[in-house]
Design a protein around this motif. Structure first.
Motif, PDB file in Angstrom:
ATOM      1  N   THR A  55       0.822  -1.210   0.000  1.00  0.00           N
ATOM      2  CA  THR A  55       0.000   0.000   0.000  1.00  0.00           C
ATOM      3  C   THR A  55       0.856   1.259   0.000  1.00  0.00           C
ATOM      4  N   THR A  56       1.957   1.235   0.743  1.00  0.00           N
ATOM      5  CA  THR A  56       2.806   2.423   0.839  1.00  0.00           C
ATOM      6  C   THR A  56       3.401   2.796  -0.509  1.00  0.00           C
ATOM      7  N   PHE A  57       4.019   1.837  -1.187  1.00  0.00           N
ATOM      8  CA  PHE A  57       4.660   2.159  -2.457  1.00  0.00           C
ATOM      9  C   PHE A  57       3.632   2.404  -3.559  1.00  0.00           C
ATOM     10  N   THR A  58       2.500   1.718  -3.500  1.00  0.00           N
ATOM     11  CA  THR A  58       1.461   1.983  -4.492  1.00  0.00           C
ATOM     12  C   THR A  58       0.882   3.377  -4.312  1.00  0.00           C
ATOM     13  N   ALA A  59       0.577   3.745  -3.068  1.00  0.00           N
ATOM     14  CA  ALA A  59       0.010   5.070  -2.808  1.00  0.00           C
ATOM     15  C   ALA A  59       0.999   6.173  -3.156  1.00  0.00           C
ATOM     16  N   GLU A  65       1.958  10.362  -9.702  1.00  0.00           N
ATOM     17  CA  GLU A  65       1.288  10.547 -10.990  1.00  0.00           C
ATOM     18  C   GLU A  65       0.307  11.714 -10.936  1.00  0.00           C
ATOM     19  N   ILE A  66      -0.370  11.882  -9.812  1.00  0.00           N
ATOM     20  CA  ILE A  66      -1.264  13.036  -9.659  1.00  0.00           C
ATOM     21  C   ILE A  66      -0.462  14.330  -9.705  1.00  0.00           C
ATOM     22  N   ALA A  67       0.709  14.322  -9.068  1.00  0.00           N
ATOM     23  CA  ALA A  67       1.552  15.517  -9.089  1.00  0.00           C
ATOM     24  C   ALA A  67       2.058  15.820 -10.495  1.00  0.00           C
ATOM     25  N   LYS A  68       2.317  14.796 -11.296  1.00  0.00           N
ATOM     26  CA  LYS A  68       2.782  15.025 -12.666  1.00  0.00           C
ATOM     27  C   LYS A  68       1.732  15.737 -13.509  1.00  0.00           C
ATOM     28  N   GLU A  69       0.470  15.588 -13.155  1.00  0.00           N
ATOM     29  CA  GLU A  69      -0.594  16.277 -13.881  1.00  0.00           C
ATOM     30  C   GLU A  69      -0.800  17.700 -13.391  1.00  0.00           C
ATOM     31  N   GLY A  70      -0.013  18.132 -12.408  1.00  0.00           N
ATOM     32  CA  GLY A  70      -0.084  19.512 -11.945  1.00  0.00           C
ATOM     33  C   GLY A  70      -1.240  19.811 -11.024  1.00  0.00           C
ATOM     34  N   ILE A  71      -1.843  18.799 -10.436  1.00  0.00           N
ATOM     35  CA  ILE A  71      -3.031  19.019  -9.618  1.00  0.00           C
ATOM     36  C   ILE A  71      -2.664  19.426  -8.197  1.00  0.00           C
ATOM     37  N   LEU A  72      -1.572  18.895  -7.668  1.00  0.00           N
ATOM     38  CA  LEU A  72      -1.185  19.190  -6.292  1.00  0.00           C
ATOM     39  C   LEU A  72      -0.390  20.486  -6.214  1.00  0.00           C
ATOM     40  N   PHE A  74       2.837  22.620  -5.486  1.00  0.00           N
ATOM     41  CA  PHE A  74       4.245  22.243  -5.639  1.00  0.00           C
ATOM     42  C   PHE A  74       4.353  20.888  -6.345  1.00  0.00           C
ATOM     43  N   SER A  75       3.661  20.770  -7.460  1.00  0.00           N
ATOM     44  CA  SER A  75       3.542  19.484  -8.144  1.00  0.00           C
ATOM     45  C   SER A  75       4.889  18.932  -8.588  1.00  0.00           C
ATOM     46  N   LEU A  76       5.752  19.795  -9.119  1.00  0.00           N
ATOM     47  CA  LEU A  76       7.026  19.303  -9.629  1.00  0.00           C
ATOM     48  C   LEU A  76       7.922  18.772  -8.517  1.00  0.00           C
ATOM     49  N   VAL A  77       7.710  19.231  -7.310  1.00  0.00           N
ATOM     50  CA  VAL A  77       8.490  18.705  -6.188  1.00  0.00           C
ATOM     51  C   VAL A  77       8.070  17.270  -5.885  1.00  0.00           C
ATOM     52  N   PHE A  78       6.761  17.036  -5.821  1.00  0.00           N
ATOM     53  CA  PHE A  78       6.261  15.702  -5.501  1.00  0.00           C
ATOM     54  C   PHE A  78       6.326  14.753  -6.700  1.00  0.00           C
ATOM     55  N   ALA A  79       6.597  15.265  -7.888  1.00  0.00           N
ATOM     56  CA  ALA A  79       6.684  14.413  -9.068  1.00  0.00           C
ATOM     57  C   ALA A  79       8.079  13.837  -9.280  1.00  0.00           C
ATOM     58  N   LYS A  80       9.036  14.231  -8.472  1.00  0.00           N
ATOM     59  CA  LYS A  80      10.417  13.812  -8.683  1.00  0.00           C
ATOM     60  C   LYS A  80      10.666  12.398  -8.169  1.00  0.00           C
ATOM     61  N   PHE A 119      20.659   0.889  -8.167  1.00  0.00           N
ATOM     62  CA  PHE A 119      19.383   0.982  -7.483  1.00  0.00           C
ATOM     63  C   PHE A 119      18.448   1.876  -8.286  1.00  0.00           C
ATOM     64  N   GLU A 120      17.178   1.486  -8.305  1.00  0.00           N
ATOM     65  CA  GLU A 120      16.176   2.282  -8.994  1.00  0.00           C
ATOM     66  C   GLU A 120      15.768   3.467  -8.122  1.00  0.00           C
ATOM     67  N   PRO A 121      15.519   4.618  -8.726  1.00  0.00           N
ATOM     68  CA  PRO A 121      15.057   5.766  -7.940  1.00  0.00           C
ATOM     69  C   PRO A 121      13.654   5.532  -7.406  1.00  0.00           C
ATOM     70  N   ILE A 122      13.338   6.195  -6.329  1.00  0.00           N
ATOM     71  CA  ILE A 122      12.034   6.046  -5.688  1.00  0.00           C
ATOM     72  C   ILE A 122      11.364   7.415  -5.609  1.00  0.00           C
ATOM     73  N   PRO A 123      10.041   7.450  -5.564  1.00  0.00           N
ATOM     74  CA  PRO A 123       9.333   8.741  -5.431  1.00  0.00           C
ATOM     75  C   PRO A 123       9.383   9.239  -3.989  1.00  0.00           C
ATOM     76  N   LEU A 124      10.554   9.674  -3.564  1.00  0.00           N
ATOM     77  CA  LEU A 124      10.750  10.049  -2.164  1.00  0.00           C
ATOM     78  C   LEU A 124       9.838  11.193  -1.718  1.00  0.00           C
ATOM     79  N   PRO A 125       9.699  12.303  -2.467  1.00  0.00           N
ATOM     80  CA  PRO A 125       8.787  13.362  -2.000  1.00  0.00           C
ATOM     81  C   PRO A 125       7.345  12.880  -1.852  1.00  0.00           C
ATOM     82  N   ALA A 126       6.861  12.086  -2.819  1.00  0.00           N
ATOM     83  CA  ALA A 126       5.502  11.555  -2.698  1.00  0.00           C
ATOM     84  C   ALA A 126       5.399  10.571  -1.544  1.00  0.00           C
TER      85      ALA A 126
END
Length: 309
Positions: A55-59, A65-72, A74-80, A119-126
């Motif tokens: 659940t943690t990694f899926t959420a 992905e929501i941040a990539k659409e610019g909805i949140l 500071f979207s670009l921060v959470f999209a990294k 190692f693969e990068p992770i969506p740390l801000p999200a």
């Protein structure tokens, strides 16, 4: 012959569950009741750990992905994506920096990477965002009089808006599109229209029943949580999401002088050592810009562009 381990009219002392009675009547009889209870707790802990990890990694990916659409905000921060493990490893071992990708002439916008990161990068801000909201929920459950009611409450709060109400919206949309023969959706889909319609009706009824039934005033025996808490919180979250959408859709463009959000997503495709195409990343561009239209229904419709960085 059917063997029923836990009898239907069995007496469950001290609020024992069916699982506890099952372990005590099977493993407890052959081994030890105390050991059986400990084994049950260990199995539940492992199962819960797997659920939490998934659940943690899926959420976190969903929030990214929501941040990539610019909805949140500071979207670009959470999209990294952040390769924090590789960064820590480089700091500790002072390993060599990974070579930059080089262009591959035969294919457009295709790169090859001779050396890949370990190692693969992770969506740390999200992930931090998800952790923050999870912490808020956990802290909010501290004031519950009986601690055993905390976990069921959190599960019900998650299930009510996320599972049940989302399924209602999806099934209702399917019913709306499939019920009209002239709808273009019927020409796109090759599945039988009536099969999809019946399936959507079943899903709608199955999820609408618990959503409506939770408003019936009936508390669970021995529960310290009032019956109206879960549906009230669920509908409050849905209403808050609707208000956020209305503000984002109408109030923000009005405040920015008629600007609209433009989002561009360019995948970064590469070729691995076996010649397969692999997506290494994605470049996301977000910009609030004013359309060049004199009839735009906003004041100051030709202002400067506002770019998110």
């Amino acid at each position: 012959m059917i063997v029923v381990v836990v009898p239907q009219n069995g007496d469950f002392p001290d609020g024992d569950t069916v699982v506890e009675q099952f372990f005590r009547r099977t493993i407890g009889q052959a081994w030890n009741e105390r050991r059986a209870s400990q084994l049950m707790d260990a199995c539940l802990a492992v199962s819960s750990l797997g659920n939490v990890i998934v659940t943690t990694f899926t959420a976190a990916r969903v929030k990214q992905e929501i941040a990539k659409e610019g909805i949140l905000p500071f979207s670009l921060v959470f999209a990294k994506n952040v390769n924090i493990i590789e960064w820590v490893t480089k700091k500790l071992k002072r390993s060599k920096q990974v070579e930059e990708p080089v262009e591959h002439p035969p294919q457009e916008r295709v790169t090859t990477t001779p050396e890949r990161a370990g190692f693969e990068p992770i969506p740390l801000p999200a992930l931090v965002l998800h952790c923050g909201f999870s912490t808020i929920l956990i802290l909010a459950s501290i004031r519950i009089p009986q601690s055993r009611d905390a976990y069921p409450l959190l599960v019900e709060i998650y299930t009510y808006p996320i599972d049940a109400m989302v399924a209602i919206c999806l099934s209702f949309g399917m019913i709306w599109m499939r019920s009209r023969e002239t709808d273009e959706w019927n020409t796109y889909s090759t599945v039988n229209r009536w099969f999809s319609l019946i399936t959507a009706i079943i899903v709608f009824v199955a999820n609408a029943f618990p959503v409506a039934a939770l408003w019936i005033p009936e508390s669970a025996p021995g529960s310290s949580i009032p019956w109206y808490i879960v549906p009230t919180i669920g509908w409050t979250l849905v209403l808050a999401g609707f208000i956020y959408y209305m503000v984002f859709r109408f109030a923000v463009p009005l405040f920015l002088g008629g600007a609209i959000l433009e989002v561009k997503r360019d995948p970064v495709i590469g070729i691995d050592n076996e010649g397969h195409f692999v997506q290494h990343g994605e470049m996301v561009y977000q910009k609030w810009s004013v359309p060049e239209d004199e009839d735009i229904p906003y004041p100051n419709g030709h202002g400067d562009e506002v770019e998110l960085k």
